[in-house]
Scaffold this active site. Structure first.
Site, PDB file in Angstrom:
ATOM      1  N   CYS A 230     -25.131 -19.737  -4.791  1.00 26.24           N
ATOM      2  CA  CYS A 230     -25.163 -21.103  -4.254  1.00 26.24           C
ATOM      3  C   CYS A 230     -26.272 -21.814  -5.024  1.00 26.24           C
ATOM      4  CB  CYS A 230     -25.476 -21.069  -2.762  1.00 26.24           C
ATOM      5  SG  CYS A 230     -25.972 -22.662  -2.064  1.00 26.24           S
TER       6      CYS A 230
ATOM      7  N   CYS B 166     -21.932 -27.233  -7.437  1.00 21.86           N
ATOM      8  CA  CYS B 166     -21.881 -26.650  -6.093  1.00 21.86           C
ATOM      9  C   CYS B 166     -20.854 -25.522  -6.149  1.00 21.86           C
ATOM     10  CB  CYS B 166     -21.437 -27.729  -5.102  1.00 21.86           C
ATOM     11  SG  CYS B 166     -21.082 -27.098  -3.451  1.00 21.86           S
TER      12      CYS B 166
HETATM   13  N1  DGL Z   1     -25.114 -25.930  -3.337  1.00 21.72           N
HETATM   14  C1  DGL Z   1     -23.920 -25.607  -2.578  1.00 21.72           C
HETATM   15  C2  DGL Z   1     -23.281 -24.362  -3.199  1.00 21.72           C
HETATM   16  O1  DGL Z   1     -23.591 -24.038  -4.333  1.00 21.72           O
HETATM   17  C3  DGL Z   1     -24.289 -25.574  -1.137  1.00 21.72           C
HETATM   18  C4  DGL Z   1     -23.149 -25.505  -0.231  1.00 21.72           C
HETATM   19  C5  DGL Z   1     -23.337 -26.106   1.123  1.00 21.72           C
HETATM   20  O2  DGL Z   1     -23.551 -27.300   1.211  1.00 21.72           O
HETATM   21  O3  DGL Z   1     -23.152 -25.360   2.085  1.00 21.72           O
HETATM   22  O4  DGL Z   1     -22.443 -23.709  -2.627  1.00 21.72           O
END
Ligand code: DGL
Length: 251
Positions: free
Chosen positions: A181, A74
């Site tokens: 993301c 993440c």
């Molecule tokens: N997959 C997360 C990232 O790479 C998502 C973040 C979220 O939950 O807003 O930032």
């Protein structure tokens, strides 16, 4: 499970699957535990303190299970908590994703670039350091508030509407898109539809390579024997999410 056997991976939801898929290409024989914290999704607009607290709880559970390495799949959690976690838990390696902005500097320096990421990532100190180090002066930083959330939900119509509203004005104006993301590679085709011909930059293949190097260096890798296994855990116990996770994995 024997001591030090599994590689743990976590994200605020199923987005980290885009990282796991790249990892499986280079480390197919490992045991994986994937933790999807959908109960607390999205991470993108939470405070640093809250994210540290969420990450700490996840890491404590992984450590109890004697995992051998932890992948922060993440970008938001990496940007806000990787350093904190590394300082606090010194006995386990953390491999953390980050937006592939340096790759633009290395391979496409002169081209207009759009960085898509959560608000949390774009405002973080860690990302700002990366951005100012490799700034090509032709970059637009776009905090995509709410996008990870609708990708997590998986509603195609909502995703298309969001992208049209937020990206159409960049059509023909950018050549590169940094997918900052881990949820966004899941909608790469839809992004391309709105922006036209662009080159995507995703940090996941580099993370996978780095993870392999770290495991080999520490003599922790398992490159022989049977095909690996994947255990999926979702913090809201959502059976649908589990189903979707394995469907995406098999695609
Ligand atoms: N997959 C997360 C990232 O790479 C998502 C973040 C979220 O939950 O807003 O930032």
């Amino acid at each position: 499970m024997n001591k030090n056997e599994a590689i743990a991976i976590f994200d605020s939801g199923i987005g980290g699957i885009t990282v796991l898929k790249e990892i499986l290409k280079v480390l197919p024989n490992e045991k994986y535990i994937y933790y999807s914290d959908s109960k607390n999704n999205p991470y993108g607009d939470k405070s640093d303190r809250k994210i540290n607290e969420l990450c700490e709880n996840i890491v404590n559970a992984f450590i109890k299970q004697n995992c051998k390495a932890i992948v922060i799949a993440c970008n938001t959690a990496s940007a806000k908590s990787a350093q904190y976690l590394r300082e606090k838990y010194t006995d386990i390696p953390f491999i953390a994703i980050e937006p592939a902005y340096k790759m633009v500097y290395d391979y496409a320096y002169n081209e207009p670039t759009l960085v898509m990421a959560t608000k949390g990532t774009i405002e973080s100190e860690k990302f700002n350091l990366l951005y100012h180090t490799y700034d090509n002066h032709k970059t637009i930083l776009l905090p995509c508030v709410g996008l990870a959330n609708i990708v997590e939900e998986g509603n195609r119509e909502k995703i298309k509407k969001y992208l049209k509203e937020h990206l159409e004005s960049y059509r023909g104006k950018v050549k590169n898109v940094v997918l900052g993301c881990t949820h966004y590679p899941l909608i790469q085709d839809e992004i391309q539809e709105v922006l036209g011909e662009v080159t995507f930059f995703n940090g996941a293949p580099y993370l996978a390579k780095h993870l392999k190097e770290v495991l080999e260096e520490k003599d922790l890798s398992n490159n022989k024997g049977k095909k690996g296994t994947i255990q999926f855990i979702d913090s809201s116990n959502d059976e649908q999410k589990k189903k979707r996770f394995f469907e995406i994995l098999e695609k």
